[in-house]
Design a protein around this motif. Structure first.
Motif, PDB file in Angstrom:
ATOM      1  N   GLN A   7      11.847   0.809   7.431  1.00 14.52           N
ATOM      2  CA  GLN A   7      11.813   1.033   6.025  1.00 14.52           C
ATOM      3  C   GLN A   7      11.066  -0.403   5.537  1.00 14.52           C
ATOM      4  OE1 GLN A   7      15.850   0.363   4.605  1.00 14.52           O
ATOM      5  NE2 GLN A   7      15.938   2.871   4.310  1.00 14.52           N
ATOM      6  N   TYR A   8      10.494  -0.450   4.464  1.00 13.33           N
ATOM      7  CA  TYR A   8       9.874  -1.399   3.920  1.00 13.33           C
ATOM      8  C   TYR A   8      10.575  -2.156   2.942  1.00 13.33           C
ATOM      9  CZ  TYR A   8       6.127   0.838   6.564  1.00 13.33           C
ATOM     10  OH  TYR A   8       5.403   1.353   7.300  1.00 13.33           O
ATOM     11  N   VAL A   9      10.697  -3.699   2.969  1.00 16.43           N
ATOM     12  CA  VAL A   9      11.469  -4.411   2.432  1.00 16.43           C
ATOM     13  C   VAL A   9      10.662  -5.527   1.643  1.00 16.43           C
ATOM     14  CG1 VAL A   9      13.582  -5.907   2.130  1.00 16.43           C
ATOM     15  CG2 VAL A   9      13.474  -3.931   3.819  1.00 16.43           C
ATOM     16  N   CYS A  10      10.905  -5.660   0.307  1.00 11.29           N
ATOM     17  CA  CYS A  10      10.281  -7.002  -0.419  1.00 11.29           C
ATOM     18  C   CYS A  10      11.119  -8.186  -0.131  1.00 11.29           C
ATOM     19  CB  CYS A  10      10.306  -6.615  -1.758  1.00 11.29           C
ATOM     20  SG  CYS A  10       9.584  -7.910  -2.823  1.00 11.29           S
ATOM     21  N   THR A  11      10.494  -9.057   0.453  1.00  8.48           N
ATOM     22  CA  THR A  11      11.297 -10.252   0.835  1.00  8.48           C
ATOM     23  C   THR A  11      11.606 -11.376  -0.551  1.00  8.48           C
ATOM     24  OG1 THR A  11       9.385 -11.703   1.248  1.00  8.48           O
ATOM     25  CG2 THR A  11      10.508 -10.371   3.220  1.00  8.48           C
ATOM     26  N   GLU A  12      11.181 -10.780  -1.558  1.00 13.92           N
ATOM     27  CA  GLU A  12      11.379 -11.823  -2.815  1.00 13.92           C
ATOM     28  C   GLU A  12      12.635 -10.957  -3.756  1.00 13.92           C
ATOM     29  OE1 GLU A  12      10.649 -14.741  -5.505  1.00 13.92           O
ATOM     30  OE2 GLU A  12       9.856 -14.360  -3.517  1.00 13.92           O
ATOM     31  N   CYS A  13      12.497  -9.590  -3.825  1.00 14.99           N
ATOM     32  CA  CYS A  13      13.731  -9.186  -4.657  1.00 14.99           C
ATOM     33  C   CYS A  13      14.461  -8.157  -4.099  1.00 14.99           C
ATOM     34  CB  CYS A  13      13.093  -8.400  -5.949  1.00 14.99           C
ATOM     35  SG  CYS A  13      12.225  -7.056  -5.448  1.00 14.99           S
ATOM     36  N   GLY A  14      14.158  -7.802  -2.603  1.00 13.36           N
ATOM     37  CA  GLY A  14      15.003  -7.105  -1.728  1.00 13.36           C
ATOM     38  C   GLY A  14      14.781  -5.345  -2.077  1.00 13.36           C
ATOM     39  N   TRP A  15      13.585  -5.105  -2.715  1.00 15.99           N
ATOM     40  CA  TRP A  15      13.425  -3.575  -2.945  1.00 15.99           C
ATOM     41  C   TRP A  15      12.957  -2.922  -1.662  1.00 15.99           C
ATOM     42  CZ3 TRP A  15       9.124  -1.371  -1.281  1.00 15.99           C
ATOM     43  CH2 TRP A  15       8.696   0.011  -1.473  1.00 15.99           C
ATOM     44  N   THR A  16      13.504  -1.852  -1.580  1.00 20.25           N
ATOM     45  CA  THR A  16      13.525  -1.077  -0.157  1.00 20.25           C
ATOM     46  C   THR A  16      13.002   0.295  -0.406  1.00 20.25           C
ATOM     47  OG1 THR A  16      15.335  -0.221  -0.316  1.00 20.25           O
ATOM     48  CG2 THR A  16      15.428  -2.326   1.011  1.00 20.25           C
ATOM     49  N   GLY A  17      11.939   0.766   0.476  1.00 18.26           N
ATOM     50  CA  GLY A  17      11.071   2.160   0.253  1.00 18.26           C
ATOM     51  C   GLY A  17      10.757   2.434   1.716  1.00 18.26           C
ATOM     52  N   GLY A  18      10.263   3.724   1.695  1.00 15.78           N
ATOM     53  CA  GLY A  18       9.804   4.135   2.831  1.00 15.78           C
ATOM     54  C   GLY A  18       8.212   4.110   3.249  1.00 15.78           C
ATOM     55  N   LYS A  19       7.594   3.399   2.125  1.00 15.14           N
ATOM     56  CA  LYS A  19       6.079   3.206   2.325  1.00 15.14           C
ATOM     57  C   LYS A  19       5.794   1.895   2.004  1.00 15.14           C
ATOM     58  CE  LYS A  19       1.809   5.005   0.007  1.00 15.14           C
ATOM     59  NZ  LYS A  19       1.547   6.026  -1.152  1.00 15.14           N
ATOM     60  N   TRP A  20       4.696   1.462   2.543  1.00 11.31           N
ATOM     61  CA  TRP A  20       4.251   0.098   2.299  1.00 11.31           C
ATOM     62  C   TRP A  20       3.418  -0.069   1.093  1.00 11.31           C
ATOM     63  CZ3 TRP A  20      -0.538  -2.332   1.941  1.00 11.31           C
ATOM     64  CH2 TRP A  20      -0.476  -4.015   2.101  1.00 11.31           C
ATOM     65  N   PHE A  21       3.597  -1.291   0.423  1.00  7.82           N
ATOM     66  CA  PHE A  21       2.775  -1.331  -0.818  1.00  7.82           C
ATOM     67  C   PHE A  21       2.173  -2.941  -0.745  1.00  7.82           C
ATOM     68  CE2 PHE A  21       5.483   1.892  -2.135  1.00  7.82           C
ATOM     69  CZ  PHE A  21       4.637   2.529  -3.157  1.00  7.82           C
ATOM     70  N   GLY A  22       1.064  -3.126  -1.056  1.00  4.95           N
ATOM     71  CA  GLY A  22       0.521  -4.586  -1.067  1.00  4.95           C
ATOM     72  C   GLY A  22       1.090  -5.315  -2.236  1.00  4.95           C
ATOM     73  N   ARG A  23       1.639  -4.493  -3.191  1.00  3.93           N
ATOM     74  CA  ARG A  23       2.133  -5.269  -4.426  1.00  3.93           C
ATOM     75  C   ARG A  23       3.647  -4.597  -4.438  1.00  3.93           C
ATOM     76  NH1 ARG A  23       0.055  -5.784 -10.706  1.00  3.93           N
ATOM     77  NH2 ARG A  23       1.752  -7.150 -11.496  1.00  3.93           N
ATOM     78  N   CYS A  24       4.707  -5.519  -4.570  1.00  3.43           N
ATOM     79  CA  CYS A  24       5.842  -4.995  -4.716  1.00  3.43           C
ATOM     80  C   CYS A  24       6.198  -3.981  -6.235  1.00  3.43           C
ATOM     81  CB  CYS A  24       7.118  -5.994  -4.647  1.00  3.43           C
ATOM     82  SG  CYS A  24       8.652  -5.359  -4.927  1.00  3.43           S
ATOM     83  N   PRO A  25       6.504  -2.678  -6.009  1.00  8.00           N
ATOM     84  CA  PRO A  25       6.669  -2.097  -7.235  1.00  8.00           C
ATOM     85  C   PRO A  25       7.777  -2.512  -8.018  1.00  8.00           C
ATOM     86  CG  PRO A  25       6.612  -0.477  -5.254  1.00  8.00           C
ATOM     87  CD  PRO A  25       6.857  -1.821  -4.777  1.00  8.00           C
ATOM     88  N   GLU A  26       9.016  -3.218  -7.568  1.00  5.98           N
ATOM     89  CA  GLU A  26       9.731  -3.798  -8.357  1.00  5.98           C
ATOM     90  C   GLU A  26       9.591  -5.127  -9.128  1.00  5.98           C
ATOM     91  OE1 GLU A  26      13.725  -3.682  -9.769  1.00  5.98           O
ATOM     92  OE2 GLU A  26      12.897  -2.131  -8.800  1.00  5.98           O
ATOM     93  N   CYS A  27       9.039  -5.946  -8.258  1.00  3.92           N
ATOM     94  CA  CYS A  27       8.905  -7.349  -8.877  1.00  3.92           C
ATOM     95  C   CYS A  27       7.629  -7.799  -8.999  1.00  3.92           C
ATOM     96  CB  CYS A  27       9.682  -8.666  -8.165  1.00  3.92           C
ATOM     97  SG  CYS A  27       8.866  -8.468  -6.311  1.00  3.92           S
ATOM     98  N   GLY A  28       6.690  -7.196  -8.652  1.00  4.64           N
ATOM     99  CA  GLY A  28       5.219  -7.525  -8.945  1.00  4.64           C
ATOM    100  C   GLY A  28       4.449  -8.210  -8.056  1.00  4.64           C
ATOM    101  N   GLN A  29       5.380  -8.937  -7.204  1.00  3.09           N
ATOM    102  CA  GLN A  29       4.740  -9.949  -6.238  1.00  3.09           C
ATOM    103  C   GLN A  29       3.716  -9.313  -5.192  1.00  3.09           C
ATOM    104  OE1 GLN A  29       5.243 -13.177  -6.764  1.00  3.09           O
ATOM    105  NE2 GLN A  29       6.254 -12.707  -8.531  1.00  3.09           N
ATOM    106  N   TRP A  30       2.770  -9.956  -4.835  1.00  2.00           N
ATOM    107  CA  TRP A  30       1.894  -9.501  -3.761  1.00  2.00           C
ATOM    108  C   TRP A  30       2.053 -10.113  -2.498  1.00  2.00           C
ATOM    109  CZ3 TRP A  30      -2.094  -6.187  -4.543  1.00  2.00           C
ATOM    110  CH2 TRP A  30      -2.417  -5.653  -6.092  1.00  2.00           C
ATOM    111  N   GLY A  31       2.106  -9.307  -1.661  1.00  2.00           N
ATOM    112  CA  GLY A  31       2.023  -9.587   0.086  1.00  2.00           C
ATOM    113  C   GLY A  31       3.594 -10.062   0.411  1.00  2.00           C
ATOM    114  N   THR A  32       4.450  -9.350  -0.265  1.00  2.00           N
ATOM    115  CA  THR A  32       5.818  -9.752   0.150  1.00  2.00           C
ATOM    116  C   THR A  32       6.689  -8.507   0.658  1.00  2.00           C
ATOM    117  OG1 THR A  32       6.553  -9.162  -2.205  1.00  2.00           O
ATOM    118  CG2 THR A  32       6.123 -11.156  -1.911  1.00  2.00           C
ATOM    119  N   VAL A  33       5.872  -7.373   0.670  1.00  7.26           N
ATOM    120  CA  VAL A  33       6.603  -6.258   1.518  1.00  7.26           C
ATOM    121  C   VAL A  33       6.372  -6.082   2.849  1.00  7.26           C
ATOM    122  CG1 VAL A  33       6.716  -3.734   1.278  1.00  7.26           C
ATOM    123  CG2 VAL A  33       6.459  -4.838  -0.612  1.00  7.26           C
TER     124      VAL A  33
END
Length: 470
Positions: A7-33
């Motif tokens: 899985q892919y997890v955002c270290t800032e807000c804890g969002w999880t998903g099955g695909k990597w994003f350069g920008r977290c879809p939940e909190c909008g931070q870059w490079g945290t996934v």
């Protein structure tokens, strides 16, 4: 090794998903996934290794009315430090997991080792101290220095999560300390030590064990360059209490704050003093941020800040000199530089004291922080005193926020500040005027001077108006 799912997890807000994003879809931070490999729990006998003590939820859990649930058996464990107990809300709750984070070398391990020694000396049971950073001999050497060598204090040195869980299950200590969460590695999941995958797995297993056996666990956590706790943000959500151990490496003062606390307040702060013999608590820090000079000196003024339920005196010092630079220098220590620039402009416009072409230096004593808006009046008073060469009496303090219009606005918990000022020996205080229909200030033994504007405050402090540069 257990099968894992990616899985892919955002270290800032804890969002999880099955695909990597350069920008977290939940909190909008870059490079945290980041990529996260989570162990998939099976159904065989070996599946219980990662989640010890778990049984069928339908057979083990039963809902009861809240009126029938008692809390008399929850007896808090004293840490041996009154300041530590204050921050935790009265002591350590059995079965809780407490994360103590701070910068390297700030004294986290020393604080917890001394806590372990005090709990072990009290005779309430054995204490297990597991170090993933030092050997047993190194921990023993540090324990001797801080006088924490006790028969009931057990030491272990390992970085394997299974070994740590086995030691806790075998010894069943009254308190377990793991130093640190970022050095322990689980063999059930992939990833390097300190990574998001490992930190999350280590925290989950320790929390599960603490709740199962009702054993409190103290975790040491590392911080990143920006001061946030290393690892995934979900680590802070999983634990019960998050404490920040803060301090300046140039001073011996250390502050312990509760950022999150499920069993007590989050606005408490504990004061400690770091020395060669370990950490000592400071139960009355009133004199830490005041100079020892008895005679009044120009350029100084004392104010009182509120940190949690504690009011602290802060001495603000200012130095004003003629500038030889095209752009006058502004240097601060313990004071917000942008706030100082605003106060200099207000002092020029409404106090008739021009410092726009002067070099201005403002500092506090012993690493104190005068960043609260209630410190505005003391900062302006120190600047005016330095510019005019007129000292403010040592028994006079000033508190209040200054607006851009030159008004002195009330600060929260003014009664608490005035009572502390009277307790430590101040006899006169310049404070904002009370709002209409507000009750009088409650403080005995101190003369209270209420002012509405900056000019009135300067006049009451004996600084007067001295126009320059207009």
């Amino acid at each position: 090794m257990a099968k894992t799912t990616t899985q892919y997890v955002c270290t800032e807000c804890g969002w999880t998903g099955g695909k990597w994003f350069g920008r977290c879809p939940e909190c909008g931070q870059w490079g945290t996934v980041e990529e996260f490999h989570e162990a998939r729990v099976g159904t065989g006998p070996a599946a219980g290794a990662g989640r010890r003590g778990r049984t069928n939820p339908a057979a083990a859990v039963r809902a009861e009315p809240i009126t029938r649930v008692g809390s008399e058996h929850l007896v808090r464990i004293p840490t041996g430090f009154e300041e530590f107990d204050r921050v935790l809300g009265g002591g350590i709750v059995p079965g809780s997991v407490i994360l103590v984070a701070g910068e390297p070398g700030i004294g986290k391990s020393t604080l917890l080792l001394e806590t372990a020694g005090k709990v072990a000396a009290r005779g309430g049971g054995r204490v297990l101290y597991v170090s993933g950073e030092e050997s047993q001999a190194q921990v023993r050497m540090r324990a001797s220095r801080v006088d924490s060598v006790q028969e009931n204090l057990l030491l272990a040195s390992t970085t394997d999560l299974g070994t740590v869980l086995g030691l806790i299950e075998e010894e069943k200590p009254a308190l377990a300390i793991v130093d640190s969460a970022q050095t322990i590695v689980s063999q059930d999941v992939d990833g390097m030590a300190g990574g998001s995958t490992q930190v999350r797995q280590v925290a989950s297993c320790l929390i599960d064990l603490a709740k199962t056996y009702d054993i409190p666990v103290l975790l040491v956590g590392h911080v990143t360059k920006d001061g946030s706790i290393a690892g995934p943000r979900t680590l802070e959500h999983l634990v019960d209490v998050v404490c920040q151990f803060e301090g300046d490496a140039q001073t011996a003062l250390r502050m312990l704050r509760a950022v999150k606390n499920r069993f007590g307040p989050t606005d408490e702060v504990g004061c400690f003093d770091m020395s060669g013999q370990g950490i000592e608590e400071v139960t009355d820090p009133a004199g830490l941020f005041l100079s020892s000079a008895d005679a009044p000196m120009d350029g100084t003024c004392v104010t009182f800040t509120v940190d949690g339920h504690r009011s602290l005196p802060i001495e603000v010092q200012a130095l004003v000199t003629d500038s030889v630079l095209p752009s006058p220098r502004r240097a601060t220590n313990g004071v917000d530089a942008n706030r100082l620039a605003m106060l200099i402009a207000v002092l020029y416009r409404h106090g008739r004291i021009g410092l726009l072409t002067k070099d201005v230096y403002v500092s506090t004593i012993a690493g104190g922080m005068a960043r609260e808006p209630a410190c505005d009046l003391a900062i302006v008073a120190a600047l005016a005193s330095a510019a005019n060469g007129r000292p403010i009496p040592r028994t006079t303090c000033a508190m209040g926020e200054i607006s851009l219009t030159g008004q002195v606005r009330p600060a929260p918990r003014m009664d608490h500040r005035l009572q502390e000022a009277a307790r430590v020996g101040f006899t006169r205080a310049v404070v904002p005027a009370r709002r209409k229909q507000a009750r009088p200030y409650q403080a005995d033994g101190i003369e209270i001077i209420e002012v509405d504007s900056l000019r009135d405050a300067l006049d009451s402090l004996g600084l007067g108006r001295q126009a320059s540069g207009r």
